[in-house]
Design a protein around this motif. Sequence first.
Motif, short mmCIF file in Angstrom:
data_model
loop_
_atom_site.label_atom_id
_atom_site.label_comp_id
_atom_site.label_asym_id
_atom_site.label_seq_id
_atom_site.Cartn_x
_atom_site.Cartn_y
_atom_site.Cartn_z
N ASN A 128 67.79 33.33 41.95
CA ASN A 128 69.10 33.10 41.33
C ASN A 128 69.95 34.33 41.61
O ASN A 128 69.64 35.11 42.51
CB ASN A 128 68.96 32.80 39.83
CG ASN A 128 68.15 33.86 39.10
OD1 ASN A 128 68.30 35.05 39.37
ND2 ASN A 128 67.28 33.44 38.20
N ASN A 129 71.02 34.53 40.84
CA ASN A 129 71.96 35.62 41.13
C ASN A 129 71.34 37.00 40.98
O ASN A 129 71.80 37.95 41.60
CB ASN A 129 73.19 35.52 40.22
CG ASN A 129 74.06 34.34 40.60
OD1 ASN A 129 74.01 33.87 41.73
ND2 ASN A 129 74.84 33.84 39.65
N GLU A 130 70.34 37.15 40.13
CA GLU A 130 69.80 38.49 39.86
C GLU A 130 68.33 38.66 40.24
O GLU A 130 67.87 39.79 40.37
CB GLU A 130 69.95 38.82 38.36
CG GLU A 130 71.41 38.94 37.92
CD GLU A 130 71.53 39.37 36.47
OE1 GLU A 130 70.48 39.44 35.80
OE2 GLU A 130 72.65 39.61 36.02
N ASN A 131 67.60 37.59 40.42
CA ASN A 131 66.16 37.68 40.68
C ASN A 131 65.82 37.20 42.09
O ASN A 131 66.44 36.27 42.61
CB ASN A 131 65.38 36.86 39.65
CG ASN A 131 65.66 37.32 38.22
OD1 ASN A 131 65.74 38.51 37.96
ND2 ASN A 131 65.81 36.38 37.32
N SER A 132 64.81 37.83 42.67
CA SER A 132 64.41 37.46 44.03
C SER A 132 62.95 37.83 44.25
O SER A 132 62.36 38.62 43.53
CB SER A 132 65.30 38.15 45.06
OG SER A 132 65.19 39.55 44.94
N ILE A 133 62.38 37.22 45.28
CA ILE A 133 61.02 37.53 45.72
C ILE A 133 61.14 38.29 47.04
O ILE A 133 61.93 37.91 47.91
CB ILE A 133 60.19 36.25 45.90
CG1 ILE A 133 59.96 35.58 44.54
CG2 ILE A 133 58.86 36.55 46.57
CD1 ILE A 133 59.29 34.24 44.63
N LEU A 134 60.39 39.38 47.17
CA LEU A 134 60.47 40.15 48.41
C LEU A 134 59.16 40.11 49.17
O LEU A 134 58.08 40.13 48.59
CB LEU A 134 60.90 41.59 48.14
CG LEU A 134 59.96 42.56 47.44
CD1 LEU A 134 59.06 43.27 48.43
CD2 LEU A 134 60.75 43.59 46.66
N LEU A 135 59.29 40.05 50.47
CA LEU A 135 58.17 40.15 51.41
C LEU A 135 58.51 41.29 52.36
O LEU A 135 59.60 41.31 52.94
CB LEU A 135 57.99 38.85 52.18
CG LEU A 135 57.72 37.58 51.37
CD1 LEU A 135 57.80 36.35 52.27
CD2 LEU A 135 56.36 37.65 50.70
N GLN A 136 57.58 42.23 52.53
CA GLN A 136 57.86 43.38 53.37
C GLN A 136 56.67 43.69 54.26
O GLN A 136 55.52 43.61 53.83
CB GLN A 136 58.21 44.60 52.50
CG GLN A 136 58.67 45.80 53.31
CD GLN A 136 59.19 46.91 52.42
OE1 GLN A 136 59.14 46.83 51.20
NE2 GLN A 136 59.72 47.97 53.04
N TYR A 137 56.98 44.03 55.51
CA TYR A 137 55.95 44.44 56.45
C TYR A 137 56.37 45.77 57.06
O TYR A 137 57.52 45.94 57.48
CB TYR A 137 55.76 43.40 57.55
CG TYR A 137 54.82 43.86 58.64
CD1 TYR A 137 53.45 43.96 58.39
CD2 TYR A 137 55.29 44.21 59.90
CE1 TYR A 137 52.58 44.39 59.38
CE2 TYR A 137 54.43 44.65 60.89
CZ TYR A 137 53.07 44.73 60.62
OH TYR A 137 52.21 45.18 61.60
N GLY A 138 55.44 46.72 57.11
CA GLY A 138 55.71 48.02 57.72
C GLY A 138 54.69 48.34 58.79
O GLY A 138 53.51 47.96 58.69
N TYR A 139 55.14 49.05 59.80
CA TYR A 139 54.26 49.41 60.92
C TYR A 139 54.64 50.80 61.42
O TYR A 139 55.83 51.09 61.64
CB TYR A 139 54.40 48.40 62.06
CG TYR A 139 53.44 48.62 63.20
CD1 TYR A 139 52.17 48.08 63.17
CD2 TYR A 139 53.81 49.37 64.31
CE1 TYR A 139 51.27 48.28 64.22
CE2 TYR A 139 52.93 49.59 65.36
CZ TYR A 139 51.67 49.04 65.30
OH TYR A 139 50.78 49.25 66.33
N GLY A 140 53.63 51.66 61.58
CA GLY A 140 53.90 53.00 62.08
C GLY A 140 52.63 53.80 62.28
O GLY A 140 51.63 53.27 62.78
N ILE A 165 68.36 45.48 41.13
CA ILE A 165 67.96 46.54 42.07
C ILE A 165 66.56 47.06 41.81
O ILE A 165 66.05 47.88 42.57
CB ILE A 165 68.96 47.72 42.04
CG1 ILE A 165 68.94 48.41 40.68
CG2 ILE A 165 70.36 47.25 42.40
CD1 ILE A 165 69.71 49.72 40.66
N LEU A 166 65.91 46.61 40.72
CA LEU A 166 64.57 47.07 40.38
C LEU A 166 63.54 46.02 40.75
O LEU A 166 63.81 44.82 40.65
CB LEU A 166 64.47 47.39 38.89
CG LEU A 166 65.36 48.52 38.36
CD1 LEU A 166 65.23 48.63 36.86
CD2 LEU A 166 65.00 49.84 39.02
N GLY A 167 62.36 46.45 41.15
CA GLY A 167 61.32 45.51 41.53
C GLY A 167 59.93 46.01 41.18
O GLY A 167 59.72 47.22 41.01
#
Length: 198
Positions: A128-140, A165-167
């Motif tokens: 919705n306007n304030e909530n979200s699900i995040l998926l992140q992949y990092g490589y290094g 902005i908080l998760g």
Amino acid sequence: MKHTALLLLFISFGTFAQNRTAYIIKNDNINKPVNFKKSSFWDDFEGFNQFTLSTPLRLNPQYGDTNNSSRNSITRYLPDGLSAHGGMGWHINQNFTLTANTGFDWHIDAGLFSVPVYASALLNININNENSILLQYGYGHAFTIGHGDLSGTYQKFRLGYCMDILGIFAELNNYGYPWKDAPTMASINLGVSVFVFR
């Protein structure tokens, strides 16, 4: 000759007697070059910063021990250090980000202090306007401090839930180098994150 002069004088008086006004409209835009700004792929990107703080978890050797009266015996996992990472890069509509990141990972039980340097891609799926699900992949690449030239290919897999902005998140980190009896050093972390969209 006199008649001709009188005729011209009469015509000129008649011309001045007409009550008409002529307007000349000047268009300043005529012959001006039109400046069309070409849009590029990078015009859609804006600045982005990410900061995370987490703790790696380890199995509790006292878990399930009925002979142990301490509260530690009821907890399957225990905190085992501290990780702090920061990154900066770009985002598109707060839905997709590309960042360059670094930080430190301290694992108490393993006796390791690592510095990963990696790029990451993050997908922020709005609920919705304030909530979200995040998926992140990092490589290094990850470098250890105090263990010679021990280093390896670093990978991060993160799943989280964001409120503005908080998760909060859980992640799997693979450091790409063997440690003790394990073929590769890895950790599962729980943590919090702060996102700054500009």
